[in-house]
Design a protein around this motif. Structure first.
Motif, PDB file in Angstrom:
ATOM      1  N   GLU A  14       1.264  -1.452   0.176  1.00  0.00           N
ATOM      2  CA  GLU A  14       0.161   0.195   0.170  1.00  0.00           C
ATOM      3  C   GLU A  14       0.772   1.656  -0.180  1.00  0.00           C
ATOM      4  O   GLU A  14       0.490   2.339  -0.325  1.00  0.00           O
ATOM      5  CB  GLU A  14      -0.764  -0.522   0.952  1.00  0.00           C
ATOM      6  N   ARG A  17       1.894   2.023  -3.427  1.00  0.00           N
ATOM      7  CA  ARG A  17       1.066   2.557  -4.279  1.00  0.00           C
ATOM      8  C   ARG A  17       0.867   3.458  -4.457  1.00  0.00           C
ATOM      9  O   ARG A  17       0.164   4.539  -5.257  1.00  0.00           O
ATOM     10  CB  ARG A  17      -0.574   1.381  -4.292  1.00  0.00           C
ATOM     11  N   HIS A  18       0.921   4.555  -3.037  1.00  0.00           N
ATOM     12  CA  HIS A  18       0.602   5.782  -2.663  1.00  0.00           C
ATOM     13  C   HIS A  18       2.400   6.681  -2.635  1.00  0.00           C
ATOM     14  O   HIS A  18       1.200   7.642  -3.774  1.00  0.00           O
ATOM     15  CB  HIS A  18       1.019   5.320  -1.033  1.00  0.00           C
TER      16      HIS A  18
END
Length: 256
Positions: A14, A17-18
């Motif tokens: 995550e 992805r951020h």
């Protein structure tokens, strides 16, 4: 035992992805800025000191840009006073030189003896702690009387032989108006006021659908090494020369 590792991997994924989203957004913004910059016409003003580059710069801002606020005009007050004092001191100096060095016409450059004390008061006028001149109404009267003197006027007629601001007559004719309480320069007076440009200044304006960025740099020899920094992405170079300076020497050496 596997659950924490799975959570860790999920959290790391995550984060990645951020980071990618942020990177993509920044890339889009950079592309947008680059596209915007390619649409801006960059105009570079070059020329010797006193040629009028800054005047063109101010005219562009006045006519096509945001204009000048009252605060900006008020900041020009010390520059106007500097022009007045510099001009009258130059004329006194040149008048006295001619009254000594000339032969047959020396008398026409002599300043009236009745103005001796006033003349000295002007020559003794110095800048305050902030490096600017204060022009009182009394001093404005002294300057007006000297300006009207025949010796000073004779020196003024030979202004092509020494460095004198083109706007000298304009300001010396109006010096009493400039010394009243609450005086704030007009846009015309801002355009006429001569100030040495140091460093690099720029302003933006639009004409129709075309956007311009105009860059003004100092013209004195000591400032010219900075010119090279300004040539990146230049659309046009405007080299400025003063028509009134065709028979004058340079400010820097008075020989060239």
């Amino acid at each position: 035992n596997l659950s924490p590792m799975g959570a860790c991997c999920s959290s790391e994924s995550e984060d990645i992805r951020h980071a990618k989203r942020i990177n993509r957004k920044l890339s889009e913004e950079l592309k947008s800025d680059e596209a915007l910059n390619t649409k801006i016409q960059k105009l570079l003003l070059l020329g010797p000191g006193g040629s009028g580059k800054s005047t063109i710069f101010k005219q562009a801002k006045s006519m096509h840009g945001s204009g000048f606020t009252e605060t900006e005009r008020e900041l020009f007050k010390p520059i106007v006073y500097e022009n007045v004092v510099r001009s009258i001191k130059t004329l006194i100096d040149e008048s006295e030189k001619r009254s000594i060095r000339r032969n047959f016409d020396a008398k026409m450059f002599q300043i009236s003896p009745e103005l001796k004390i006033m003349k000295q008061k002007i020559l003794d006028l110095s800048r305050d702690q902030y490096g600017v001149y204060d022009l009182s109404e009394k001093m404005a009267t002294f300057i007006t009387l000297l300006w009207q003197d025949k010796g000073i006027q004779s020196a003024y007629e030979e202004r092509d032989q020494f460095q004198l601001d083109d706007s000298a007559k304009y300001f010396l004719d109006r010096v009493k108006e400039l010394a009243v309480d609450g005086y704030i320069p007009t846009e015309e007076q801002m355009l006429r006021a001569r100030s040495r440009t140091t460093g690099i200044t720029e302003t933006r304006f639009s004409m129709g659908k075309t956007r311009f960025k105009i860059v003004d740099v100092g013209g004195q020899r000591s400032e010219r090494r900075k010119w090279i920094r300004c040539f990146e992405n230049v659309s046009s170079v405007i080299f400025v020369a003063s028509l009134s300076g065709y028979n004058q020497t340079l400010f820097e050496d008075r020989d060239t």
